[in-house]
Design a protein around this motif. Structure first.
Motif, PDB file in Angstrom:
ATOM      1  N   ASN A   1       0.965  -1.132  -0.113  1.00  0.00           N
ATOM      2  CA  ASN A   1       0.137   0.098   0.137  1.00  0.00           C
ATOM      3  C   ASN A   1       0.665   1.369   0.075  1.00  0.00           C
ATOM      4  OD1 ASN A   1      -2.252   1.534  -0.146  1.00  0.00           O
ATOM      5  ND2 ASN A   1      -2.650   1.042   2.132  1.00  0.00           N
ATOM      6  N   ILE A   2       1.857   2.064   1.043  1.00  0.00           N
ATOM      7  CA  ILE A   2       2.732   1.889   0.490  1.00  0.00           C
ATOM      8  C   ILE A   2       3.521   2.604  -0.453  1.00  0.00           C
ATOM      9  CG2 ILE A   2       4.744   3.401   2.012  1.00  0.00           C
ATOM     10  CD1 ILE A   2       3.895   1.816   4.409  1.00  0.00           C
ATOM     11  N   LEU A   3       3.849   1.583  -0.524  1.00  0.00           N
ATOM     12  CA  LEU A   3       4.324   1.602  -2.663  1.00  0.00           C
ATOM     13  C   LEU A   3       3.508   2.114  -3.166  1.00  0.00           C
ATOM     14  CD1 LEU A   3       7.303   0.751  -3.887  1.00  0.00           C
ATOM     15  CD2 LEU A   3       6.170  -1.490  -3.757  1.00  0.00           C
ATOM     16  N   ALA A   4       2.161   1.556  -3.362  1.00  0.00           N
ATOM     17  CA  ALA A   4       1.377   2.167  -4.625  1.00  0.00           C
ATOM     18  C   ALA A   4       1.111   3.497  -4.047  1.00  0.00           C
ATOM     19  CB  ALA A   4       0.519   0.744  -4.344  1.00  0.00           C
ATOM     20  N   ASN A   5       0.987   3.882  -2.899  1.00  0.00           N
ATOM     21  CA  ASN A   5       0.658   5.568  -2.625  1.00  0.00           C
ATOM     22  C   ASN A   5       2.419   6.265  -3.318  1.00  0.00           C
ATOM     23  OD1 ASN A   5      -1.224   5.700  -2.004  1.00  0.00           O
ATOM     24  ND2 ASN A   5      -1.455   4.752   0.295  1.00  0.00           N
ATOM     25  N   ALA A   6       3.382   5.777  -2.627  1.00  0.00           N
ATOM     26  CA  ALA A   6       4.543   6.335  -3.377  1.00  0.00           C
ATOM     27  C   ALA A   6       4.705   6.204  -4.824  1.00  0.00           C
ATOM     28  CB  ALA A   6       5.649   5.896  -2.567  1.00  0.00           C
ATOM     29  N   LEU A   7       4.607   5.388  -5.657  1.00  0.00           N
ATOM     30  CA  LEU A   7       4.026   5.761  -7.212  1.00  0.00           C
ATOM     31  C   LEU A   7       3.788   6.977  -7.546  1.00  0.00           C
ATOM     32  CD1 LEU A   7       4.874   1.580  -7.714  1.00  0.00           C
ATOM     33  CD2 LEU A   7       6.490   3.503  -8.301  1.00  0.00           C
ATOM     34  N   LEU A   8       2.623   6.421  -6.691  1.00  0.00           N
ATOM     35  CA  LEU A   8       1.365   7.405  -7.686  1.00  0.00           C
ATOM     36  C   LEU A   8       1.854   8.914  -7.188  1.00  0.00           C
ATOM     37  CD1 LEU A   8      -1.626   8.055  -8.957  1.00  0.00           C
ATOM     38  CD2 LEU A   8      -1.837   7.984  -6.533  1.00  0.00           C
ATOM     39  N   ILE A   9       2.182   9.500  -6.005  1.00  0.00           N
ATOM     40  CA  ILE A   9       3.278  10.440  -5.460  1.00  0.00           C
ATOM     41  C   ILE A   9       4.289  10.656  -6.637  1.00  0.00           C
ATOM     42  CG2 ILE A   9       4.727  12.107  -4.200  1.00  0.00           C
ATOM     43  CD1 ILE A   9       3.069  10.447  -2.024  1.00  0.00           C
ATOM     44  N   ALA A  10       4.827   9.805  -6.752  1.00  0.00           N
ATOM     45  CA  ALA A  10       6.153  10.065  -7.836  1.00  0.00           C
ATOM     46  C   ALA A  10       5.593  10.300  -9.364  1.00  0.00           C
ATOM     47  CB  ALA A  10       7.176   8.577  -7.861  1.00  0.00           C
ATOM     48  N   ILE A  11       4.552   9.802  -9.787  1.00  0.00           N
ATOM     49  CA  ILE A  11       4.146   9.929 -11.039  1.00  0.00           C
ATOM     50  C   ILE A  11       3.563  11.458 -11.355  1.00  0.00           C
ATOM     51  CG2 ILE A  11       2.518   9.394 -12.273  1.00  0.00           C
ATOM     52  CD1 ILE A  11       2.119   6.170 -11.853  1.00  0.00           C
ATOM     53  N   PHE A  12       2.850  11.517 -10.133  1.00  0.00           N
ATOM     54  CA  PHE A  12       2.412  13.027 -10.225  1.00  0.00           C
ATOM     55  C   PHE A  12       3.967  13.912 -10.074  1.00  0.00           C
ATOM     56  CE2 PHE A  12       1.865  16.833  -7.828  1.00  0.00           C
ATOM     57  CZ  PHE A  12       0.755  17.577  -8.816  1.00  0.00           C
ATOM     58  N   ALA A  13       4.766  14.175  -9.323  1.00  0.00           N
ATOM     59  CA  ALA A  13       5.583  14.781  -9.231  1.00  0.00           C
ATOM     60  C   ALA A  13       6.734  15.143 -10.739  1.00  0.00           C
ATOM     61  CB  ALA A  13       6.083  14.410  -7.876  1.00  0.00           C
ATOM     62  N   LEU A  14       7.039  13.577 -11.046  1.00  0.00           N
ATOM     63  CA  LEU A  14       7.644  12.922 -12.636  1.00  0.00           C
ATOM     64  C   LEU A  14       7.572  13.923 -13.145  1.00  0.00           C
ATOM     65  CD1 LEU A  14       8.821  10.043 -12.728  1.00  0.00           C
ATOM     66  CD2 LEU A  14      10.279  11.669 -12.142  1.00  0.00           C
ATOM     67  N   VAL A  15       5.760  13.918 -13.925  1.00  0.00           N
ATOM     68  CA  VAL A  15       5.011  15.150 -14.863  1.00  0.00           C
ATOM     69  C   VAL A  15       5.233  16.464 -14.691  1.00  0.00           C
ATOM     70  CG1 VAL A  15       2.714  14.689 -15.870  1.00  0.00           C
ATOM     71  CG2 VAL A  15       3.756  12.651 -15.489  1.00  0.00           C
ATOM     72  N   PHE A  16       5.140  16.290 -13.571  1.00  0.00           N
ATOM     73  CA  PHE A  16       4.298  17.958 -12.633  1.00  0.00           C
ATOM     74  C   PHE A  16       6.673  18.875 -12.950  1.00  0.00           C
ATOM     75  CE2 PHE A  16       5.614  21.587 -10.252  1.00  0.00           C
ATOM     76  CZ  PHE A  16       4.364  22.584 -10.805  1.00  0.00           C
ATOM     77  N   LEU A  17       7.238  18.192 -13.417  1.00  0.00           N
ATOM     78  CA  LEU A  17       8.597  18.284 -13.325  1.00  0.00           C
ATOM     79  C   LEU A  17       8.978  18.420 -14.438  1.00  0.00           C
ATOM     80  CD1 LEU A  17      11.379  19.123 -12.158  1.00  0.00           C
ATOM     81  CD2 LEU A  17      11.958  16.612 -12.098  1.00  0.00           C
TER      82      LEU A  17
END
Length: 161
Positions: free
Chosen positions: A13-29
């Motif tokens: 669950n933590i990993l899936a949430n971290a991946l979602l946050i990472a996707i958002f951050a990477l696309v935004f960046l």
């Protein structure tokens, strides 16, 4: 064994949430840097790798938390014993489908190992491994749900309508 599974579920669950946050951050960046004229080429590829893994880990979480799309509109009008048997049959069908995904996903990993993602410098197998690994995790979750369904007495399903 159950404690180990619960701990693994929390990590997943933590990993899936971290991946979602990472996707958002990477696309935004990536979008921001492209806007100011300094594109970050690897960010899109990294977001796609994270997305592949998030989809399969998120699917396992959905199965574990019974958040899958159902066809209750049709089945809720059937007798409870038929509902139980249909639930068991559907779970078995899903397990068979996931076994096919594991088989062909493994083939994808082997063939993808020869390809690489140039911007990240990693093998494409890291992306395609999400298919068999995620499918195996879903099989485990569905088997647990299947055992629960089989063990549940008909009376707890509510009996006949």
């Amino acid at each position: 064994m159950r404690q180990l599974y619960l701990k693994f579920s929390k990590v997943e669950n933590i990993l899936a949430n971290a991946l979602l946050i990472a996707i958002f951050a990477l696309v935004f960046l990536s979008a921001f840097m492209r806007t100011i004229g300094s594109p970050v080429n690897w960010a899109q590829d990294a977001a796609l790798v994270a997305f592949a893994w998030m989809v399969f880990l998120g699917s396992d979480l959905a199965i574990r938390n019974t958040k899958l799309i159902g066809i209750e509109v049709l089945t809720k009008h059937l007798p409870k014993n038929v509902q139980k048997y249909l639930d068991i049959i559907f779970k078995i069908i899903i397990i068979i489908f996931l076994m096919v995904l594991v088989k062909y996903g493994y083939t994808m990993v082997i063939t993808g190992a020869r390809r690489s993602i140039p911007t990240l410098g990693i093998s494409y197998a890291y992306v395609t491994a999400a298919v068999p690994v995620g499918s195996l995790l879903m099989i485990i979750s569905i088997i647990i749900k299947l055992i629960e369904a089989i063990k549940t007495p008909m009376i707890k399903w509510g009996g006949e309508n």
